[in-house]
Every structure is written in structure tokens, then in C-alpha cells.
Design a protein around this motif. Structure first.
Motif, PDB file in Angstrom:
ATOM      1  N   ASP A 122      -2.141   6.433  -8.333  1.00 39.41           N
ATOM      2  CA  ASP A 122      -2.556   5.021  -7.873  1.00 39.41           C
ATOM      3  C   ASP A 122      -3.184   4.312  -8.748  1.00 39.41           C
ATOM      4  O   ASP A 122      -4.734   4.768  -8.844  1.00 39.41           O
ATOM      5  CB  ASP A 122      -3.135   5.239  -6.402  1.00 39.41           C
ATOM      6  CG  ASP A 122      -3.493   4.246  -5.600  1.00 39.41           C
ATOM      7  OD1 ASP A 122      -3.338   3.174  -6.307  1.00 39.41           O
ATOM      8  OD2 ASP A 122      -3.686   4.183  -4.436  1.00 39.41           O
TER       9      ASP A 122
ATOM     10  N   ASN B 201      -4.681   1.410  -8.450  1.00 40.77           N
ATOM     11  CA  ASN B 201      -5.485   0.403  -8.003  1.00 40.77           C
ATOM     12  C   ASN B 201      -6.615   1.300  -7.422  1.00 40.77           C
ATOM     13  O   ASN B 201      -7.486   0.661  -6.871  1.00 40.77           O
ATOM     14  CB  ASN B 201      -4.745  -0.427  -7.045  1.00 40.77           C
ATOM     15  CG  ASN B 201      -3.735  -1.317  -7.888  1.00 40.77           C
ATOM     16  OD1 ASN B 201      -4.029  -1.880  -8.997  1.00 40.77           O
ATOM     17  ND2 ASN B 201      -2.535  -1.248  -7.228  1.00 40.77           N
ATOM     18  N   GLU B 202      -6.778   2.602  -7.302  1.00 40.49           N
ATOM     19  CA  GLU B 202      -7.558   3.295  -6.643  1.00 40.49           C
ATOM     20  C   GLU B 202      -8.739   3.820  -7.519  1.00 40.49           C
ATOM     21  O   GLU B 202      -8.367   4.787  -8.271  1.00 40.49           O
ATOM     22  CB  GLU B 202      -7.132   4.470  -5.758  1.00 40.49           C
ATOM     23  CG  GLU B 202      -8.267   5.061  -4.895  1.00 40.49           C
ATOM     24  CD  GLU B 202      -7.507   6.069  -3.931  1.00 40.49           C
ATOM     25  OE1 GLU B 202      -8.316   6.764  -3.464  1.00 40.49           O
ATOM     26  OE2 GLU B 202      -6.235   6.057  -3.811  1.00 40.49           O
TER      27      GLU B 202
ATOM     28  N   TYR C  78      -2.631  12.085  -7.225  1.00 45.07           N
ATOM     29  CA  TYR C  78      -2.249  12.636  -6.061  1.00 45.07           C
ATOM     30  C   TYR C  78      -1.324  13.778  -6.471  1.00 45.07           C
ATOM     31  O   TYR C  78      -0.136  13.686  -7.141  1.00 45.07           O
ATOM     32  CB  TYR C  78      -1.811  11.890  -4.866  1.00 45.07           C
ATOM     33  CG  TYR C  78      -2.714  10.970  -4.341  1.00 45.07           C
ATOM     34  CD1 TYR C  78      -3.374  11.373  -3.241  1.00 45.07           C
ATOM     35  CD2 TYR C  78      -2.957   9.806  -4.805  1.00 45.07           C
ATOM     36  CE1 TYR C  78      -4.541  10.799  -2.548  1.00 45.07           C
ATOM     37  CE2 TYR C  78      -3.914   9.006  -4.278  1.00 45.07           C
ATOM     38  CZ  TYR C  78      -4.701   9.525  -3.408  1.00 45.07           C
ATOM     39  OH  TYR C  78      -5.614   8.648  -2.658  1.00 45.07           O
TER      40      TYR C  78
ATOM     41  N   LYS D 111       5.194  10.170  -0.609  1.00 41.95           N
ATOM     42  CA  LYS D 111       4.984   9.387  -1.785  1.00 41.95           C
ATOM     43  C   LYS D 111       5.608   9.813  -2.903  1.00 41.95           C
ATOM     44  O   LYS D 111       6.212   8.872  -3.660  1.00 41.95           O
ATOM     45  CB  LYS D 111       3.616   8.957  -2.051  1.00 41.95           C
ATOM     46  CG  LYS D 111       2.916   8.117  -1.126  1.00 41.95           C
ATOM     47  CD  LYS D 111       1.551   7.856  -1.293  1.00 41.95           C
ATOM     48  CE  LYS D 111       0.932   6.950  -0.467  1.00 41.95           C
ATOM     49  NZ  LYS D 111      -0.560   6.707  -0.834  1.00 41.95           N
TER      50      LYS D 111
ATOM     51  N   LYS E 182      -6.103  15.147  -4.236  1.00 37.66           N
ATOM     52  CA  LYS E 182      -6.397  13.947  -5.134  1.00 37.66           C
ATOM     53  C   LYS E 182      -7.413  14.361  -6.045  1.00 37.66           C
ATOM     54  O   LYS E 182      -8.251  15.091  -5.890  1.00 37.66           O
ATOM     55  CB  LYS E 182      -6.713  12.598  -4.144  1.00 37.66           C
ATOM     56  CG  LYS E 182      -7.993  12.552  -3.935  1.00 37.66           C
ATOM     57  CD  LYS E 182      -8.444  11.034  -3.252  1.00 37.66           C
ATOM     58  CE  LYS E 182     -10.058  11.151  -2.809  1.00 37.66           C
ATOM     59  NZ  LYS E 182     -10.287   9.831  -2.180  1.00 37.66           N
TER      60      LYS E 182
END
Length: 204
Positions: free
Chosen positions: A42, A44-45, A52, A120, A152
Motif C-alpha cells: 500500500d 499511500n500508507e 502486508y 487483497k 503489516k
């Protein structure tokens, strides 16, 4: 990771694309234990992105990693380079390669997050499979989910290197690229295709 300046990759978007393209990595703990896993990014995190992944619950490594800092190594195309491929002399045999080292803090997620992370992951690689009852019925999927631990990794540092002979003269780069393109094995062909795509190490 030791990275000579001419091979260093610093563009965050480029590093993220590499991780997305070569997402099967090895996560290493300070116990010198490694586990090979597919990771989903991810981007944008967090400042550098968040990874993850999932472990088999039977693998004790996830317990060692919980709330610790880990290194995840992503290996891209690589191949042996013969000194006979250069136009100039002398030269030595070498290995050209691409790699990203990702460092981050590991958090083991609650069981309630297993479905989301697994969905995901499966959808990223083969979207149709997740809801295909003939391939993976709900009852079977629910049984497998109980044997999985998800985590994560909040990334804190990224190091990337494309060692593709950029420090060589243009005619030497072209000699290597030409020789790689004539190979039939998967590794040299993959490296050549990567070089072509990135326009690196192929001479001008």
C-alpha cells in the motif's frame, strides 16, 4: 546494502513499482531467520508505504518478528555477465542484478483482518479466483484462514540498486545487452528485458 552511487535508485515511485512487480520477498529478523512470502504494497500508507503479508500459523517466525524491525529483500532480474561480452579489455566476470531492501516495523494483525489481507493478496495476482466456488469454496477458504497469521510492515527506509553496467563505456554496455538478448535461459532474458524497459545499461 552497499550501493555505489552510479547504481543507486532513489525515486520512491520507481522503488514502489519494483516492489509491486517483484513482490515475492524474503523477510529477515535479527535472529537470522528468513521466510519467503508474497507481499502486497500500500504505497499511500505511511511515508514510505506499508507492506502486508501472511505467515502459516505453524511458522514460529511471525512470533519472533512481532513488534520488531525487519528487513524484506526483493530480488529482481539478475544474470552472469561474461568478460568476453565487452568491447574493451581487460574485464572480469561479474553479476548484474536488481534489488530492493525494505526496512520496517512489523505489526501482527488481529484474526479479524485475515480475510481482508488474503482477499487483497489473491485479487492482486488472480482476481477471479477469490470468489470462484469451483476453485476455492467458502468452506475451504474459511478453514485455511484459521491456519494463517497476517501482518503489516510500516516501512521506515528503502534502499534500491540496479547494477546494470552503467559505469561502463557505451560500446561495452551495448556488447553486454546484445549478448544477453541472445541467451535462451530465463535469467539473462529477464535482465535484458528489464534493461530495455528502464533504458539502463544498454549504451547510448
Amino acid at each position: 546494502m552497499y550501493i555505489p552511487t552510479q547504481f543507486q535508485v532513489t525515486d520512491l515511485d520507481e522503488i514502489h513499482r519494483f516492489i509491486e512487480d517483484y513482490g515475492f520477498g524474503m523477510i529477515l529478523s535479527d535472529s537470522l531467520t528468513g521466510t519467503h512470502l508474497p507481499f502486497i504494497l500500500d504505497k499511500n500508507e505511511g511515508e514510505f508505504g506499508t507492506l502486508y503479508g501472511h505467515f502459516a500459523r505453524a511458522n514460529p517466525h511471525w512470533k519472533v518478528l512481532a513488534e520488531k524491525t525487519a528487513l524484506i529483500v526483493f530480488q529482481g532480474p539478475h544474470a552472469y555477465i561474461s568478460p568476453t561480452w565487452y568491447q574493451s579489455t581487460p574485464n572480469v566476470p561479474t553479476w548484474n542484478y536488481t534489488a530492493v531492501h525494505a526496512y520496517g516495523n512489523v505489526t501482527v494483525l488481529p484474526e479479524t483482518d485475515v480475510v481482508e489481507v488474503m482477499e487483497k493478496t489473491v485479487k492482486y495476482y488472480e482476481p477471479a479466483v477469490w470468489r470462484d466456488q469451483s476453485v476455492m469454496p467458502d468452506s475451504y477458504r474459511e478453514k485455511l484462514q484459521k491456519a494463517i497469521v497476517v501482518c503489516k510492515i510500516t516501512l521506515t527506509k528503502l534502499e534500491a540498486q540496479y547494477k546494470l553496467g552503467q559505469h561502463k563505456k557505451a560500446n561495452d554496455q551495448q556488447g553486454v545487452a546484445s549478448s544477453l538478448s541472445q541467451q535462451t535461459d530465463v535469467d539473462p532474458m529477464s535482465l535484458y528485458q528489464f534493461m530495455q524497459k528502464k533504458q539502463l545499461g544498454i549504451g547510448k
